[in-house]
Design a protein around this motif. Structure first.
Motif, PDB file in Angstrom:
ATOM      1  N   PRO A 264      -7.727  -2.339   2.676  1.00 32.17           N
ATOM      2  CA  PRO A 264      -7.543  -1.278   1.274  1.00 32.17           C
ATOM      3  C   PRO A 264      -7.901   0.012   1.970  1.00 32.17           C
ATOM      4  O   PRO A 264      -8.803   0.148   2.794  1.00 32.17           O
ATOM      5  CB  PRO A 264      -8.724  -1.587   0.507  1.00 32.17           C
ATOM      6  N   PHE A 265      -7.237   1.075   1.202  1.00 32.69           N
ATOM      7  CA  PHE A 265      -7.359   2.338   1.544  1.00 32.69           C
ATOM      8  C   PHE A 265      -7.474   3.061   0.650  1.00 32.69           C
ATOM      9  O   PHE A 265      -6.524   3.195  -0.473  1.00 32.69           O
ATOM     10  CB  PHE A 265      -6.385   3.022   2.651  1.00 32.69           C
TER      11      PHE A 265
ATOM     12  N   MET B 175       0.939  -1.411  -0.076  1.00 32.18           N
ATOM     13  CA  MET B 175      -0.097  -0.013   0.017  1.00 32.18           C
ATOM     14  C   MET B 175       1.058   1.313   0.058  1.00 32.18           C
ATOM     15  O   MET B 175       0.506   2.339  -0.655  1.00 32.18           O
ATOM     16  CB  MET B 175      -1.008  -0.089   1.157  1.00 32.18           C
ATOM     17  N   ALA B 176       2.012   1.120   0.616  1.00 34.35           N
ATOM     18  CA  ALA B 176       3.108   2.209   0.814  1.00 34.35           C
ATOM     19  C   ALA B 176       3.372   2.744  -0.645  1.00 34.35           C
ATOM     20  O   ALA B 176       3.468   3.998  -1.055  1.00 34.35           O
ATOM     21  CB  ALA B 176       4.155   2.214   1.663  1.00 34.35           C
TER      22      ALA B 176
ATOM     23  N   LYS C 298     -10.829  11.174   2.108  1.00 37.36           N
ATOM     24  CA  LYS C 298     -10.777  12.682   2.027  1.00 37.36           C
ATOM     25  C   LYS C 298     -12.261  13.237   1.847  1.00 37.36           C
ATOM     26  O   LYS C 298     -12.455  14.089   2.755  1.00 37.36           O
ATOM     27  CB  LYS C 298      -9.718  12.984   0.923  1.00 37.36           C
ATOM     28  N   GLN C 299     -12.711  12.666   0.908  1.00 36.36           N
ATOM     29  CA  GLN C 299     -14.162  13.216   0.596  1.00 36.36           C
ATOM     30  C   GLN C 299     -15.143  13.093   1.997  1.00 36.36           C
ATOM     31  O   GLN C 299     -15.809  13.872   2.276  1.00 36.36           O
ATOM     32  CB  GLN C 299     -14.740  12.525  -0.393  1.00 36.36           C
TER      33      GLN C 299
ATOM     34  N   GLU D 231      -3.986   9.478   9.867  1.00 33.56           N
ATOM     35  CA  GLU D 231      -4.268   8.470  10.848  1.00 33.56           C
ATOM     36  C   GLU D 231      -5.289   7.191  10.385  1.00 33.56           C
ATOM     37  O   GLU D 231      -4.835   6.115  10.603  1.00 33.56           O
ATOM     38  CB  GLU D 231      -5.014   8.861  12.240  1.00 33.56           C
ATOM     39  N   ARG D 232      -6.046   7.492   9.518  1.00 34.15           N
ATOM     40  CA  ARG D 232      -6.919   6.265   8.741  1.00 34.15           C
ATOM     41  C   ARG D 232      -6.177   5.569   7.949  1.00 34.15           C
ATOM     42  O   ARG D 232      -6.047   4.154   7.969  1.00 34.15           O
ATOM     43  CB  ARG D 232      -8.196   7.013   8.354  1.00 34.15           C
ATOM     44  N   ARG D 233      -4.958   6.170   7.244  1.00 33.67           N
ATOM     45  CA  ARG D 233      -4.458   5.352   6.174  1.00 33.67           C
ATOM     46  C   ARG D 233      -3.321   4.562   7.165  1.00 33.67           C
ATOM     47  O   ARG D 233      -3.325   3.364   6.718  1.00 33.67           O
ATOM     48  CB  ARG D 233      -3.505   6.361   5.487  1.00 33.67           C
ATOM     49  N   HIS D 234      -2.875   4.849   8.186  1.00 32.16           N
ATOM     50  CA  HIS D 234      -1.871   4.366   8.939  1.00 32.16           C
ATOM     51  C   HIS D 234      -2.702   3.040   9.502  1.00 32.16           C
ATOM     52  O   HIS D 234      -2.210   1.962   9.759  1.00 32.16           O
ATOM     53  CB  HIS D 234      -1.108   4.782   9.983  1.00 32.16           C
TER      54      HIS D 234
END
Length: 136
Positions: free
Chosen positions: A117-118, A1-2, A124-125, A106-109
């Motif tokens: 999945p992110f 993902m990174a 963001k929306q 924070e949500r991504r991490h």
């Protein structure tokens, strides 16, 4: 993902480079210093995928220079790039926007740690809709 996260920011940098090239072609900036600036920008595009951490300072420097040297296109600099490179770039973001990006990060991490999945854009929306102060 990174890698997807890095790839996304490389695409934003390519888009910004396209804008910078168009600015030079429109002869709105001194040609010699602009060419040297584009060379440094290309250096960032080469170095970032190879060593993202070592490229942070160069990215910060170049994005700050874009805003200071080319104020006519400052509004076209993707906000995601300012957050990505952080440091001095954060001075160009208002507090409510910083809060939004902090929550998004924070949500991504959290998603990465849970192997979920992110979708950066979708999250963001969602965060922007939930936070009325995020509306401009």
């Amino acid at each position: 993902m990174a890698n997807l996260h890095l790839e996304y920011h490389l695409q934003l940098l390519q888009h910004l480079r396209t804008i910078l090239v168009a600015l030079g072609e429109a002869e709105q900036v001194p040609e010699e210093s602009h060419a040297l600036f584009l060379e440094r920008f290309d250096e960032l595009l080469t170095l970032l995928p190879q060593d993202p951490l070592e490229s942070q300072y160069l990215g910060q420097d170049l994005l700050c220079q874009v805003i200071q040297r080319y104020p006519q296109i400052a509004h076209l600099v993707p906000r995601d790039l300012l957050w990505f490179f952080a440091g001095d770039c954060l001075h160009f973001m208002p507090d409510d926007e910083l809060d939004l990006y902090q929550a998004l990060e924070e949500r991504r991490h959290e998603a990465e740690q849970n192997d979920e999945p992110f979708d950066w854009h979708q999250e963001k929306q969602l965060l922007s809709l939930r936070d009325p102060s995020g509306e401009h």
